[in-house]
Design a protein around this motif. Structure first.
Motif, short mmCIF file in Angstrom:
data_model
loop_
_atom_site.label_atom_id
_atom_site.label_comp_id
_atom_site.label_asym_id
_atom_site.label_seq_id
_atom_site.Cartn_x
_atom_site.Cartn_y
_atom_site.Cartn_z
N LYS A 67 0.84 -1.19 0.00
CA LYS A 67 0.00 0.00 0.00
C LYS A 67 0.89 1.26 0.00
CE LYS A 67 -4.01 -2.04 0.59
NZ LYS A 67 -4.96 -2.11 -0.44
N PRO A 68 0.43 2.33 -0.66
CA PRO A 68 1.18 3.58 -0.63
C PRO A 68 1.28 4.11 0.80
CG PRO A 68 -0.65 3.71 -2.17
CD PRO A 68 -0.77 2.41 -1.44
N THR A 69 2.32 4.84 1.06
CA THR A 69 2.50 5.39 2.41
C THR A 69 2.03 6.83 2.43
OG1 THR A 69 4.75 6.01 1.83
CG2 THR A 69 4.46 3.89 2.93
N ILE A 81 3.57 7.63 -3.73
CA ILE A 81 3.45 6.31 -4.35
C ILE A 81 4.80 5.96 -4.97
CG2 ILE A 81 2.30 4.97 -6.16
CD1 ILE A 81 -0.08 6.85 -5.90
N PRO A 82 5.28 4.77 -4.70
CA PRO A 82 6.56 4.38 -5.32
C PRO A 82 6.45 4.46 -6.84
CG PRO A 82 5.87 2.79 -3.65
CD PRO A 82 4.74 3.74 -3.84
N ILE A 83 7.53 4.88 -7.49
CA ILE A 83 7.51 5.09 -8.93
C ILE A 83 7.13 3.84 -9.70
CG2 ILE A 83 9.98 4.65 -9.22
CD1 ILE A 83 7.96 7.29 -11.15
N ASN A 84 7.57 2.68 -9.23
CA ASN A 84 7.23 1.44 -9.95
C ASN A 84 5.72 1.18 -9.92
OD1 ASN A 84 7.36 0.85 -7.21
ND2 ASN A 84 7.98 -1.26 -7.54
N GLU A 85 5.06 1.51 -8.81
CA GLU A 85 3.61 1.34 -8.73
C GLU A 85 2.90 2.34 -9.64
OE1 GLU A 85 -0.08 1.22 -5.53
OE2 GLU A 85 1.97 1.05 -4.80
N LEU A 89 0.44 1.42 -12.77
CA LEU A 89 -0.90 1.97 -12.95
C LEU A 89 -1.05 2.63 -14.32
CD1 LEU A 89 -1.56 3.47 -9.41
CD2 LEU A 89 -2.61 1.44 -10.40
N GLN A 90 0.00 3.32 -14.74
CA GLN A 90 -0.01 3.95 -16.06
C GLN A 90 -0.12 2.88 -17.15
OE1 GLN A 90 3.62 5.87 -17.23
NE2 GLN A 90 2.60 7.13 -18.77
#
Length: 114
Positions: A67-69, A81-85, A89-90
């Protein structure tokens, strides 16, 4: 498991009309998604994720990411949000759009051939 099956899983024992009403859509729209004839809009997907506390990654791919922090400054009103997530999503959104365009092109071709 497909997105249609994951939405069906979230619906549980509720009928299509009841489930759709909770999300602000018709039971018919939910039925189309569950049968694989449609995909949820981004707005609907966000409502589903928020209401049922699941991630977009789980909803669309069946994969649960961390989950995002929340930022150190909660009053700032944003989430990191971590860049990889974010890239995932993109990519998911791009794939959904491409699928929708292909589906519409197929429908146009079918109408032309009718």
């Amino acid at each position: 498991m497909s997105i249609s099956k994951r939405i069906r899983q979230l619906r549980g024992e509720k009928n299509l009309t009841e489930f759709g009403a909770e999300l602000g859509v018709s039971g018919q729209q939910i039925s189309k998604i569950e049968t694989g004839n449609s995909t949820p809009s981004v707005d609907l997907a966000m409502k589903i994720c928020e209401k049922y506390n699941v991630s977009m990654d789980w909803l669309f791919r069946g994969v649960e990411l961390p989950k995002p922090t929340v930022s150190a400054e909660p009053e700032a009103g944003y989430v990191t949000i971590p860049i990889n997530e974010l890239l995932d999503l993109q990519r998911i959104a791009k794939n959904m759009l491409e699928e929708k365009v292909k589906s519409q092109q197929k429908q146009i071709e079918q109408l032309k051939n009718s």
